[in-house]
Write an enzyme that holds these catalytic residues in place. Structure first.
Site, PDB file in Angstrom:
ATOM      1  N   HIS A   9     -37.618 -18.659  43.997  1.00 37.79           N
ATOM      2  CA  HIS A   9     -37.796 -19.503  45.183  1.00 37.79           C
ATOM      3  C   HIS A   9     -36.605 -20.433  45.374  1.00 37.79           C
ATOM      4  O   HIS A   9     -35.994 -20.850  44.400  1.00 37.79           O
ATOM      5  CB  HIS A   9     -39.038 -20.406  45.039  1.00 37.79           C
ATOM      6  CG  HIS A   9     -40.266 -19.694  44.623  1.00 37.79           C
ATOM      7  ND1 HIS A   9     -40.735 -19.722  43.333  1.00 37.79           N
ATOM      8  CD2 HIS A   9     -41.134 -18.935  45.341  1.00 37.79           C
ATOM      9  CE1 HIS A   9     -41.853 -19.003  43.258  1.00 37.79           C
ATOM     10  NE2 HIS A   9     -42.111 -18.514  44.457  1.00 37.79           N
ATOM     11  N   HIS A  41     -35.665 -24.217  46.146  1.00 36.27           N
ATOM     12  CA  HIS A  41     -36.331 -25.506  45.951  1.00 36.27           C
ATOM     13  C   HIS A  41     -35.602 -26.596  46.723  1.00 36.27           C
ATOM     14  O   HIS A  41     -34.440 -26.437  47.097  1.00 36.27           O
ATOM     15  CB  HIS A  41     -36.419 -25.832  44.459  1.00 36.27           C
ATOM     16  CG  HIS A  41     -37.511 -25.069  43.768  1.00 36.27           C
ATOM     17  ND1 HIS A  41     -38.625 -25.681  43.255  1.00 36.27           N
ATOM     18  CD2 HIS A  41     -37.668 -23.747  43.532  1.00 36.27           C
ATOM     19  CE1 HIS A  41     -39.420 -24.763  42.715  1.00 36.27           C
ATOM     20  NE2 HIS A  41     -38.860 -23.583  42.867  1.00 36.27           N
ATOM     21  N   HIS A  73     -40.905 -26.270  46.381  1.00 35.24           N
ATOM     22  CA  HIS A  73     -40.324 -25.199  47.180  1.00 35.24           C
ATOM     23  C   HIS A  73     -39.727 -25.772  48.465  1.00 35.24           C
ATOM     24  O   HIS A  73     -40.269 -26.707  49.045  1.00 35.24           O
ATOM     25  CB  HIS A  73     -41.372 -24.165  47.567  1.00 35.24           C
ATOM     26  CG  HIS A  73     -41.829 -23.327  46.421  1.00 35.24           C
ATOM     27  ND1 HIS A  73     -42.675 -22.283  46.578  1.00 35.24           N
ATOM     28  CD2 HIS A  73     -41.552 -23.379  45.099  1.00 35.24           C
ATOM     29  CE1 HIS A  73     -42.902 -21.716  45.412  1.00 35.24           C
ATOM     30  NE2 HIS A  73     -42.237 -22.385  44.498  1.00 35.24           N
ATOM     31  N   HIS A 127     -47.931 -21.915  50.940  1.00 39.65           N
ATOM     32  CA  HIS A 127     -47.121 -21.051  50.075  1.00 39.65           C
ATOM     33  C   HIS A 127     -47.582 -19.600  50.179  1.00 39.65           C
ATOM     34  O   HIS A 127     -48.760 -19.323  50.327  1.00 39.65           O
ATOM     35  CB  HIS A 127     -47.229 -21.476  48.606  1.00 39.65           C
ATOM     36  CG  HIS A 127     -46.655 -20.449  47.687  1.00 39.65           C
ATOM     37  ND1 HIS A 127     -45.302 -20.279  47.532  1.00 39.65           N
ATOM     38  CD2 HIS A 127     -47.236 -19.502  46.940  1.00 39.65           C
ATOM     39  CE1 HIS A 127     -45.092 -19.272  46.712  1.00 39.65           C
ATOM     40  NE2 HIS A 127     -46.254 -18.784  46.337  1.00 39.65           N
ATOM     41  N   HIS A 139     -43.668 -20.646  52.786  1.00 33.50           N
ATOM     42  CA  HIS A 139     -42.571 -21.608  52.682  1.00 33.50           C
ATOM     43  C   HIS A 139     -41.271 -20.884  53.029  1.00 33.50           C
ATOM     44  O   HIS A 139     -41.121 -19.698  52.741  1.00 33.50           O
ATOM     45  CB  HIS A 139     -42.418 -22.117  51.244  1.00 33.50           C
ATOM     46  CG  HIS A 139     -43.576 -22.906  50.740  1.00 33.50           C
ATOM     47  ND1 HIS A 139     -43.850 -22.998  49.403  1.00 33.50           N
ATOM     48  CD2 HIS A 139     -44.510 -23.653  51.366  1.00 33.50           C
ATOM     49  CE1 HIS A 139     -44.913 -23.767  49.226  1.00 33.50           C
ATOM     50  NE2 HIS A 139     -45.329 -24.175  50.413  1.00 33.50           N
ATOM     51  N   ASP A 196     -39.827 -19.189  49.915  1.00 27.19           N
ATOM     52  CA  ASP A 196     -40.512 -18.082  49.244  1.00 27.19           C
ATOM     53  C   ASP A 196     -39.703 -16.794  49.373  1.00 27.19           C
ATOM     54  O   ASP A 196     -39.268 -16.428  50.462  1.00 27.19           O
ATOM     55  CB  ASP A 196     -41.901 -17.859  49.841  1.00 27.19           C
ATOM     56  CG  ASP A 196     -42.869 -18.994  49.539  1.00 27.19           C
ATOM     57  OD1 ASP A 196     -42.587 -19.805  48.636  1.00 27.19           O
ATOM     58  OD2 ASP A 196     -43.916 -19.060  50.211  1.00 27.19           O
ATOM     59  N   HIS A 221     -38.749 -18.119  37.957  1.00 26.81           N
ATOM     60  CA  HIS A 221     -39.919 -18.508  37.170  1.00 26.81           C
ATOM     61  C   HIS A 221     -40.214 -17.501  36.058  1.00 26.81           C
ATOM     62  O   HIS A 221     -39.761 -16.366  36.095  1.00 26.81           O
ATOM     63  CB  HIS A 221     -41.140 -18.654  38.080  1.00 26.81           C
ATOM     64  CG  HIS A 221     -41.059 -19.818  39.003  1.00 26.81           C
ATOM     65  ND1 HIS A 221     -41.592 -21.041  38.698  1.00 26.81           N
ATOM     66  CD2 HIS A 221     -40.483 -19.951  40.230  1.00 26.81           C
ATOM     67  CE1 HIS A 221     -41.371 -21.877  39.703  1.00 26.81           C
ATOM     68  NE2 HIS A 221     -40.695 -21.240  40.637  1.00 26.81           N
ATOM     69  N   ARG A 257     -40.396 -22.798  34.936  1.00 24.42           N
ATOM     70  CA  ARG A 257     -39.089 -22.500  35.515  1.00 24.42           C
ATOM     71  C   ARG A 257     -38.137 -22.139  34.378  1.00 24.42           C
ATOM     72  O   ARG A 257     -37.928 -22.941  33.474  1.00 24.42           O
ATOM     73  CB  ARG A 257     -38.583 -23.718  36.287  1.00 24.42           C
ATOM     74  CG  ARG A 257     -39.546 -24.124  37.391  1.00 24.42           C
ATOM     75  CD  ARG A 257     -39.246 -25.488  37.960  1.00 24.42           C
ATOM     76  NE  ARG A 257     -40.244 -25.859  38.965  1.00 24.42           N
ATOM     77  CZ  ARG A 257     -40.083 -26.797  39.856  1.00 24.42           C
ATOM     78  NH1 ARG A 257     -38.961 -27.514  39.893  1.00 24.42           N
ATOM     79  NH2 ARG A 257     -41.038 -27.056  40.727  1.00 24.42           N
TER      80      ARG A 257
END
Length: 169
Positions: free
Chosen positions: A58, A60, A76, A84, A93, A96, A137, A154
């Protein structure tokens, strides 16, 4: 002749940056290139040192990657304040992206196209006042759980900055 000239002009406007991806130990594990194209932003992932399997990825909303947990990268990237998940009818988002499929050797090399973010000026630009980052992630993003797809911790982070800009200390 006019077509050739126009093509050259469009090509010269393409923006491209390379993001150095770091793991929790602060070691570089590869790069993610971001390239503005007519269809959207091409995200070229070329990283190694991950566990095999599916991993969420993603954009951020903060351009800070402080190891080991990378929580400094914020939430995000979501300038439109949506839900999301790529599978969420009320989402997704802007940050995403589809999951990465990492091979048995711990590497992944894949191109992902997204039309939700840009390197150009505007609300969906990744060049914000606070900067942005890209996070990988530990596990897959389920595409719907709030607020972040239940993708686990993460494990890698890269700060997105304009070329020539230094990180403020």
């Amino acid at each position: 002749m006019a077509c050739l000239l126009l093509s050259a002009c469009v090509y010269s406007d393409v923006k491209k940056i390379k993001v150095d991806m770091k793991n929790a130990d602060g070691d570089s594990i590869g790069t993610i290139s971001l390239e503005e194209q007519a269809e959207g932003l091409m995200v070229k992932v070329d990283v190694e040192g991950l566990s095999p399997g599916e991993h969420g990825i993603h954009f951020h909303d903060k351009g800070v990657c402080e190891a080991p947990d990378f929580t400094s990268a914020g939430e995000h990237f979501n300038p439109e304040e949506k839900q999301h998940g790529l599978m969420n009818q009320e989402g997704a988002h802007a940050g995403d992206l589809p999951n990465l499929s990492v091979g048995e050797d711990g590497s992944v090399k894949v191109d992902i196209m997204t039309s939700q973010v840009t390197l150009k000026k505007g609300k969906s630009s990744l060049f914000t006042k606070e900067g942005t980052s890209i996070i990988i992630h530990e596990t897959l993003d389920d595409g719907k759980s709030q607020p972040a797809g239940d993708a686990g911790i993460r494990v890698a982070c890269g700060e997105i900055m304009k070329e020539g800009k230094e990180k403020k200390k």
